[in-house]
Design a protein around this motif. Sequence first.
Motif, PDB file in Angstrom:
ATOM      1  N   VAL A  10       1.142  -1.710  -0.134  1.00 19.80           N
ATOM      2  CA  VAL A  10      -0.473   0.134  -0.226  1.00 19.80           C
ATOM      3  C   VAL A  10       0.528   1.224  -0.245  1.00 19.80           C
ATOM      4  CG1 VAL A  10      -1.614   1.437   0.782  1.00 19.80           C
ATOM      5  CG2 VAL A  10      -1.687  -1.424   1.290  1.00 19.80           C
ATOM      6  N   VAL A  11       0.439   2.631  -0.707  1.00 21.63           N
ATOM      7  CA  VAL A  11       1.807   3.096  -0.955  1.00 21.63           C
ATOM      8  C   VAL A  11       0.535   4.904  -0.789  1.00 21.63           C
ATOM      9  CG1 VAL A  11       2.722   4.441  -2.425  1.00 21.63           C
ATOM     10  CG2 VAL A  11       3.847   1.864  -1.494  1.00 21.63           C
ATOM     11  N   ASP A  12       0.562   5.325  -0.275  1.00 18.33           N
ATOM     12  CA  ASP A  12      -0.421   6.370   0.052  1.00 18.33           C
ATOM     13  C   ASP A  12       0.674   7.438   1.397  1.00 18.33           C
ATOM     14  OD1 ASP A  12      -2.393   8.036   0.393  1.00 18.33           O
ATOM     15  OD2 ASP A  12      -3.923   6.144  -0.050  1.00 18.33           O
ATOM     16  N   ASP A  13       0.010   8.465   1.145  1.00 21.04           N
ATOM     17  CA  ASP A  13       0.937   9.873   1.779  1.00 21.04           C
ATOM     18  C   ASP A  13      -0.162   9.791   2.948  1.00 21.04           C
ATOM     19  OD1 ASP A  13      -0.114  10.664  -0.204  1.00 21.04           O
ATOM     20  OD2 ASP A  13      -0.508  12.435   0.584  1.00 21.04           O
ATOM     21  N   ASP A  14      -1.605   9.449   3.021  1.00 20.24           N
ATOM     22  CA  ASP A  14      -2.491   9.518   3.958  1.00 20.24           C
ATOM     23  C   ASP A  14      -2.382   8.566   4.589  1.00 20.24           C
ATOM     24  OD1 ASP A  14      -5.120   9.474   5.544  1.00 20.24           O
ATOM     25  OD2 ASP A  14      -6.437  10.399   4.169  1.00 20.24           O
ATOM     26  N   GLU A  15      -1.742   8.907   6.827  1.00 23.44           N
ATOM     27  CA  GLU A  15      -1.817   8.036   7.120  1.00 23.44           C
ATOM     28  C   GLU A  15      -2.152   7.377   7.992  1.00 23.44           C
ATOM     29  OE1 GLU A  15       0.383   7.786  11.513  1.00 23.44           O
ATOM     30  OE2 GLU A  15      -0.198  10.194  10.714  1.00 23.44           O
ATOM     31  N   SER A  16      -4.077   7.651   7.927  1.00 23.38           N
ATOM     32  CA  SER A  16      -4.670   7.088   8.161  1.00 23.38           C
ATOM     33  C   SER A  16      -5.341   5.568   7.003  1.00 23.38           C
ATOM     34  CB  SER A  16      -6.511   7.881   8.381  1.00 23.38           C
ATOM     35  OG  SER A  16      -7.054   8.442   7.157  1.00 23.38           O
ATOM     36  N   VAL A  17      -4.856   6.399   5.742  1.00 26.51           N
ATOM     37  CA  VAL A  17      -4.977   4.450   5.072  1.00 26.51           C
ATOM     38  C   VAL A  17      -4.476   4.000   5.459  1.00 26.51           C
ATOM     39  CG1 VAL A  17      -5.223   4.148   2.822  1.00 26.51           C
ATOM     40  CG2 VAL A  17      -6.010   6.533   3.121  1.00 26.51           C
ATOM     41  N   ARG A  18      -2.824   4.081   6.094  1.00 26.51           N
ATOM     42  CA  ARG A  18      -2.067   3.471   5.601  1.00 26.51           C
ATOM     43  C   ARG A  18      -1.907   2.686   7.341  1.00 26.51           C
ATOM     44  NH1 ARG A  18       1.354   7.427   4.588  1.00 26.51           N
ATOM     45  NH2 ARG A  18       2.525   8.132   6.853  1.00 26.51           N
ATOM     46  N   GLU A  19      -2.451   3.002   7.743  1.00 19.58           N
ATOM     47  CA  GLU A  19      -2.943   2.540   9.173  1.00 19.58           C
ATOM     48  C   GLU A  19      -4.233   1.365   9.055  1.00 19.58           C
ATOM     49  OE1 GLU A  19      -3.184   5.551  11.899  1.00 19.58           O
ATOM     50  OE2 GLU A  19      -1.529   5.638  12.267  1.00 19.58           O
ATOM     51  N   SER A  20      -5.493   1.539   8.381  1.00 17.71           N
ATOM     52  CA  SER A  20      -6.843   1.060   8.567  1.00 17.71           C
ATOM     53  C   SER A  20      -6.648   0.202   6.922  1.00 17.71           C
ATOM     54  CB  SER A  20      -7.290   2.258   7.947  1.00 17.71           C
ATOM     55  OG  SER A  20      -7.847   2.800   7.012  1.00 17.71           O
ATOM     56  N   LEU A  21      -6.743   0.615   6.421  1.00 16.37           N
ATOM     57  CA  LEU A  21      -6.200  -0.493   5.009  1.00 16.37           C
ATOM     58  C   LEU A  21      -5.335  -1.840   5.751  1.00 16.37           C
ATOM     59  CD1 LEU A  21      -5.839   1.183   1.775  1.00 16.37           C
ATOM     60  CD2 LEU A  21      -7.828  -0.652   2.671  1.00 16.37           C
ATOM     61  N   PRO A  22      -4.082  -2.412   6.582  1.00 18.38           N
ATOM     62  CA  PRO A  22      -3.674  -3.607   6.446  1.00 18.38           C
ATOM     63  C   PRO A  22      -4.861  -4.111   7.447  1.00 18.38           C
ATOM     64  CG  PRO A  22      -2.233  -1.488   7.176  1.00 18.38           C
ATOM     65  CD  PRO A  22      -3.373  -0.762   6.301  1.00 18.38           C
ATOM     66  N   ASP A  23      -5.331  -4.094   8.400  1.00 15.64           N
ATOM     67  CA  ASP A  23      -6.112  -4.424   9.034  1.00 15.64           C
ATOM     68  C   ASP A  23      -7.078  -5.542   7.837  1.00 15.64           C
ATOM     69  OD1 ASP A  23      -4.517  -4.291  10.586  1.00 15.64           O
ATOM     70  OD2 ASP A  23      -6.538  -2.662  11.782  1.00 15.64           O
ATOM     71  N   LEU A  24      -8.033  -4.923   7.191  1.00 14.91           N
ATOM     72  CA  LEU A  24      -8.610  -4.925   6.760  1.00 14.91           C
ATOM     73  C   LEU A  24      -8.211  -6.025   5.500  1.00 14.91           C
ATOM     74  CD1 LEU A  24     -11.159  -5.260   5.232  1.00 14.91           C
ATOM     75  CD2 LEU A  24     -11.440  -3.627   3.831  1.00 14.91           C
ATOM     76  N   LEU A  25      -6.889  -5.766   4.879  1.00  9.84           N
ATOM     77  CA  LEU A  25      -6.185  -6.731   3.902  1.00  9.84           C
ATOM     78  C   LEU A  25      -5.900  -7.885   4.781  1.00  9.84           C
ATOM     79  CD1 LEU A  25      -4.347  -4.165   2.479  1.00  9.84           C
ATOM     80  CD2 LEU A  25      -6.438  -5.048   1.410  1.00  9.84           C
ATOM     81  N   LYS A  26      -5.301  -8.181   5.720  1.00  2.96           N
ATOM     82  CA  LYS A  26      -5.025  -9.354   6.973  1.00  2.96           C
ATOM     83  C   LYS A  26      -6.127  -9.789   6.561  1.00  2.96           C
ATOM     84  CE  LYS A  26      -1.168  -7.267   8.889  1.00  2.96           C
ATOM     85  NZ  LYS A  26      -0.678  -6.588   9.864  1.00  2.96           N
ATOM     86  N   GLU A  27      -7.484  -9.191   7.412  1.00  2.00           N
ATOM     87  CA  GLU A  27      -9.235  -9.841   7.139  1.00  2.00           C
ATOM     88  C   GLU A  27      -9.424 -10.908   5.675  1.00  2.00           C
ATOM     89  OE1 GLU A  27     -12.384  -7.982   7.930  1.00  2.00           O
ATOM     90  OE2 GLU A  27     -10.976  -6.497  10.061  1.00  2.00           O
ATOM     91  N   PHE A  28      -8.584 -10.185   4.204  1.00  2.00           N
ATOM     92  CA  PHE A  28      -8.961 -11.017   3.082  1.00  2.00           C
ATOM     93  C   PHE A  28      -7.334 -12.446   3.293  1.00  2.00           C
ATOM     94  CE2 PHE A  28      -9.960  -6.411   1.010  1.00  2.00           C
ATOM     95  CZ  PHE A  28     -11.199  -6.732   1.889  1.00  2.00           C
TER      96      PHE A  28
END
Length: 124
Positions: A10-28
Amino acid sequence: MITKRPLVSVVDDDESVRESLPDLLKEFGLSVQTFSSGEEFLASQYVSETACLILDVAMPGMSGPAVQQELLQRQKKIPIVFITAQECEAIRPQLLERGATECLSKPFSDTALREAINAALGTK
């Protein structure tokens, strides 16, 4: 037998995206690495391991399309799912023409992201 989970970067300058997406992706059922810039990703050891790249369109420094272009020049064929806070429709055709799998406008649903990643990985 342990099967290796595909790596999504995940490449995003928005810290909230970098913090929230990993949990969702791990659920996948995916492995995840996050990067705050295109330059950071391109300089990392994870470029060759990345099975799918979630890439912000507009970032300071190197934009998402510039990262896509650099990967093409390096002959790295990584499926890309672009995400953007702006309207996607204006740039979507160009990104898809260059080989992106999808372009999602933020906020996007978990389902839309999962479908885009599955398409990128060639899974259902």
